[in-house]
Design a protein around this motif. Structure first.
Motif: not given
Length: 369
Positions: A30-39, A200-210
């Protein structure tokens, strides 16, 4: 008796421990602001003679794939994907191919997802469920992996969104009835812009944004396949964000047109003046937004060493017929005169400070500017 009680207490202790660990994990997410990993996947990691076999083997559980032409110089396929919980989004670039999904694939893979496909380039011919899809650049359609298909695709690029049935069970029947048909009409441009912006913005999406992203996508999808008043209200935020993005693109493409006006925007978006006002309310109104975009375009032209036009000509070409008024507006907006841009060699690149930095900002831009 003692043994049973002891086992019970040990079991309770284990459950409590697991619950605490799960709570800690959820709190971290919920507080993870790091971007989601890209596969990522690319056939370019292999030598040219092995590239198509590498692509074919990667898809063998869901499709039988054949090259469209003899692959003497190798085969190029690149995939970039992000897992966003209820949905998975991927951009794919690939050379021409033919592919088939059989009942045996369906039985073996147990994959019954829906697939939303936006084609960015190239074309495809797809036959499934007694229907024929002819996709080309700009086509948007919904497909079902629970149905066999036979398809032929040229080289091209697509954005694909995969949706597991369990996550969309409330609208499953509506999704099934919409499958293997192109999405058309006014909703198409809105949904298309949402998908393009998400990509366009998916590489900036963090876990808290999902959760926000997933809810917005689900609401918009529901409003499209089952457009009730309630579902349209639920999708108000992504619809507004997509409309605002379409409006901005239309404005940028017509900055030099004398016909650029609120009325032209209303016709483009098929909205009333009242709705257009609300879209640009946080920007100070549509007229102010257009004026600022034109000033940015003038700044870029003035900063370009290859553009030798007079300042008054540049201003006139962007809708400013009064040079004195243009200079006042320019200085008020940037803090220096148009002449300073050329004389001081200021950069032609002007960044809009209100431009969204991630997808959530893009989604909420009509409210949080």
């Amino acid at each position: 008796m003692y043994t049973a009680s002891k086992k019970f207490l040990i079991g309770v202790s284990c459950v409590q421990k697991e619950t605490e660990q799960m709570g800690a994990l959820q709190a971290k997410i919920a507080t993870d602001t790091s971007p989601i990993r890209e596969n990522r996947f690319s056939t370019l990691v292999k030598k040219p003679p092995d590239q198509f076999a590498y692509w074919k083997n990667s898809l063998c559980s869901i499709f039988d794939v054949k090259a469209a032409n003899a692959q003497k110089k190798g085969y190029r396929a690149i995939v970039r994907a992000h897992d966003l919980g209820p949905i998975q989004i991927a951009s794919l670039r690939f050379d021409g191919m033919r592919y088939q999904r059989t009942t045996e694939h369906i039985r073996r893979s147990h994959l019954d997802h829906w697939q939303l496909v936006l084609r960015r380039s190239g074309y495809e011919y797809n036959r499934s469920a007694g229907k024929i899809l002819r996709s080309r650049k700009g086509s948007l359609d919904l497909r079902s992996m629970s149905q066999p298909c036979l398809a032929s695709s040229s080289s091209g690029e697509v954005i694909s969104i995969w949706m597991k049935r369990d996550n969309f069970h409330t609208i499953a029947a509506h999704l099934d009835s919409a499958c293997h048909n192109p999405i058309r009409g006014g909703v198409k441009s809105i949904f298309q812009e949402f998908i393009v912006s998400l990509n366009r913005y998916r590489s900036t999406i963090a876990a808290e944004d999902v959760p926000v992203v997933a809810r917005s996508f689900s609401a918009l999808l529901g409003a499209i396949v089952r457009p009730t008043l309630e579902r349209l209200e639920e999708a108000a935020t992504p619809i507004a964000a997509s409309r605002l993005e379409i409006a901005k693109q239309f404005i940028d493409a017509n900055l030099r047109s004398p016909d650029l006006s609120p009325e032209a925007l209303c016709r483009k978006l098929n909205v009333s003046r009242r709705k257009l006002y609300y879209l640009f309310e946080r920007s100070g109104g549509v007229a102010k937004f257009i004026r600022e975009r034109r000033l940015m375009a003038c700044h870029s032209a003035l900063g370009s060493r290859s553009d030798l036009r007079l300042i008054s000509t540049i201003a006139y070409d962007h809708g400013f017929s009064d040079p004195a008024l243009f200079s006042r507006l320019f200085k008020s907006h940037y803090g220096y005169n148009p002449r300073d841009v050329r004389e001081l060699g200021l950069s032609e690149c002007v960044v809009d400070p209100r431009a969204p930095k991630n997808f959530v900002q893009w989604l909420l831009q009509d409210r949080d500017q």
